[in-house]
Design a protein around this motif. Structure first.
Motif, PDB file in Angstrom:
ATOM      1  N   GLY A  15     -86.186 -44.581 -25.580  1.00 18.68           N
ATOM      2  CA  GLY A  15     -86.313 -44.754 -27.031  1.00 18.68           C
ATOM      3  C   GLY A  15     -87.409 -43.872 -27.609  1.00 18.68           C
ATOM      4  N   ARG A  37     -79.068 -54.863 -31.467  1.00 14.03           N
ATOM      5  CA  ARG A  37     -80.127 -55.725 -32.014  1.00 14.03           C
ATOM      6  C   ARG A  37     -80.003 -55.868 -33.528  1.00 14.03           C
ATOM      7  NH1 ARG A  37     -82.532 -53.595 -27.410  1.00 14.03           N
ATOM      8  NH2 ARG A  37     -83.159 -51.657 -28.403  1.00 14.03           N
ATOM      9  N   ASP A  85     -78.979 -42.565 -26.747  1.00 10.52           N
ATOM     10  CA  ASP A  85     -80.079 -43.294 -26.098  1.00 10.52           C
ATOM     11  C   ASP A  85     -79.526 -44.642 -25.624  1.00 10.52           C
ATOM     12  OD1 ASP A  85     -82.156 -45.137 -25.737  1.00 10.52           O
ATOM     13  OD2 ASP A  85     -82.982 -44.878 -27.749  1.00 10.52           O
TER      14      ASP A  85
HETATM   15 MG    MG Z   1     -84.374 -48.361 -25.643  1.00 10.86          MG
END
Ligand code: MG
Ligand code: C5P
Length: 192
Positions: A15, A37, A85
Motif C-alpha cells: 500500500g 473496506r 495493489d
Molecule cells: Mg494493503
C-alpha cells in the motif's frame, strides 16, 4: 501505458509503495483491499459478503474480486497506467487480470514488482499496524497468521506466472521506506 502489479505478502508494504509509485509515475492505484473496506464501511451487499472472509483472514472468492476489479478499471480515468495493489492473489485472478487489461485498456501488465519480507517481520508489522489501523484482520495474531498461510497456499504461485513471462522483479522490502521506493522507481525506469 505502464501497468504494475505490486506483489508481496500481507504487511510487505504494498500500500505504501503503491502510493509512492502512483505519485512518481502518475499511475492510478487500485487496491482491492481498500475497495473491500470501503464497501464494508458503507455496508453494501459486496461489503457484507467480503467481510465474512476478510475477518477470518481468508481470500474472498475469485469471481467476486474479479468483478469488483473490472468495474473499477472501467471507470474513466486520465492516467498513464495502473498499479494493482493486492491483486492478483490467485492464479485465476492473474489470468483474469491479463484478459481485463487487454480488453478494457488494450494494454498489458508491464512488470510485477515483488516486495520480499520475512514472515516474522510481517507478523510484527501487522500487529503494530493493528494498533492504529482499526482493521479487524490486523487485530488478532491468529488471523494475521492465517493471512500469511493463505498467501503461501494461494498467492505465492502467482509469482511463477510472472517469472515465466520475464516480468517478475524482487526487491528487498525491509529497510528505509524511501530507499525501497527508489529501488522500485529504478526498476520501472528500466522498462519505460
Ligand atoms: Mg494493503
Ligand atoms: O490487500 P489487503 O491486505 O488490504 O487485503 C485485505 C484482505 O482483503 C485480505 O486478507 C483478503 O481477505 C481480502 N482480499 C482478497 N482478495 C484480494 C485482495 C484482498 O480476498 N485480491
Amino acid at each position: 501505458m505502464i501497468n504494475i502489479v505490486l506483489f508481496g505478502p500481507p504487511g510487505s508494504g504494498k500500500g505504501t509503495q503503491a502510493q509512492h509509485l502512483s505519485e512518481k509515475f502518475n499511475l492510478k492505484q487500485i487496491s482491492t483491499g481498500d475497495l473491500f473496506r470501503y464497501n464494508i464501511k458503507n455496508e453494501t451487499e459486496l461489503g457484507k459478503l467480503a467481510k465474512s472472509f476478510i475477518d477470518k483472514g481468508e481470500l474472498v472468492p475469485d469471481q467476486v474480486t474479479i468483478d469488483m476489479l473490472t468495474d473499477e478499471l472501467r471507470k474513466p480515468s486520465n492516467t498513464n497506467g495502473f498499479i494493482f495493489d493486492g491483486f492478483p492473489r490467485t492464479v485465476a485472478q492473474t489470468e483474469a487480470l491479463e484478459k481485463i487489461v487487454r480488453q478494457e485498456l488494450n494494454s498489458e501488465i508491464s512488470i510485477c514488482l515483488s516486495l520480499v519480507v520475512d514472515d516474522e517481520i510481517l507478523v510484527q508489522r501487522l500487529i503494530k499496524r493493528g494498533e492504529t489501523s482499526g482493521r479487524t484482520d490486523d487485530s488478532d495474531v491468529e488471523i494475521i497468521r492465517n493471512r500469511i498461510k493463505e498467501y503461501y497456499a494461494k498467492t505465492a504461485e502467482v509469482a511463477e506466472l510472472y517469472k515465466k513471462q520475464g516480468k517478475y522483479v524482487e526487491v528487498n522490502g525491509v529497510g528505509d521506506i524511501s530507499e525501497i521506493s527508489e529501488k522500485l522507481f529504478a526498476e520501472v525506469e528500466k522498462i519505460k
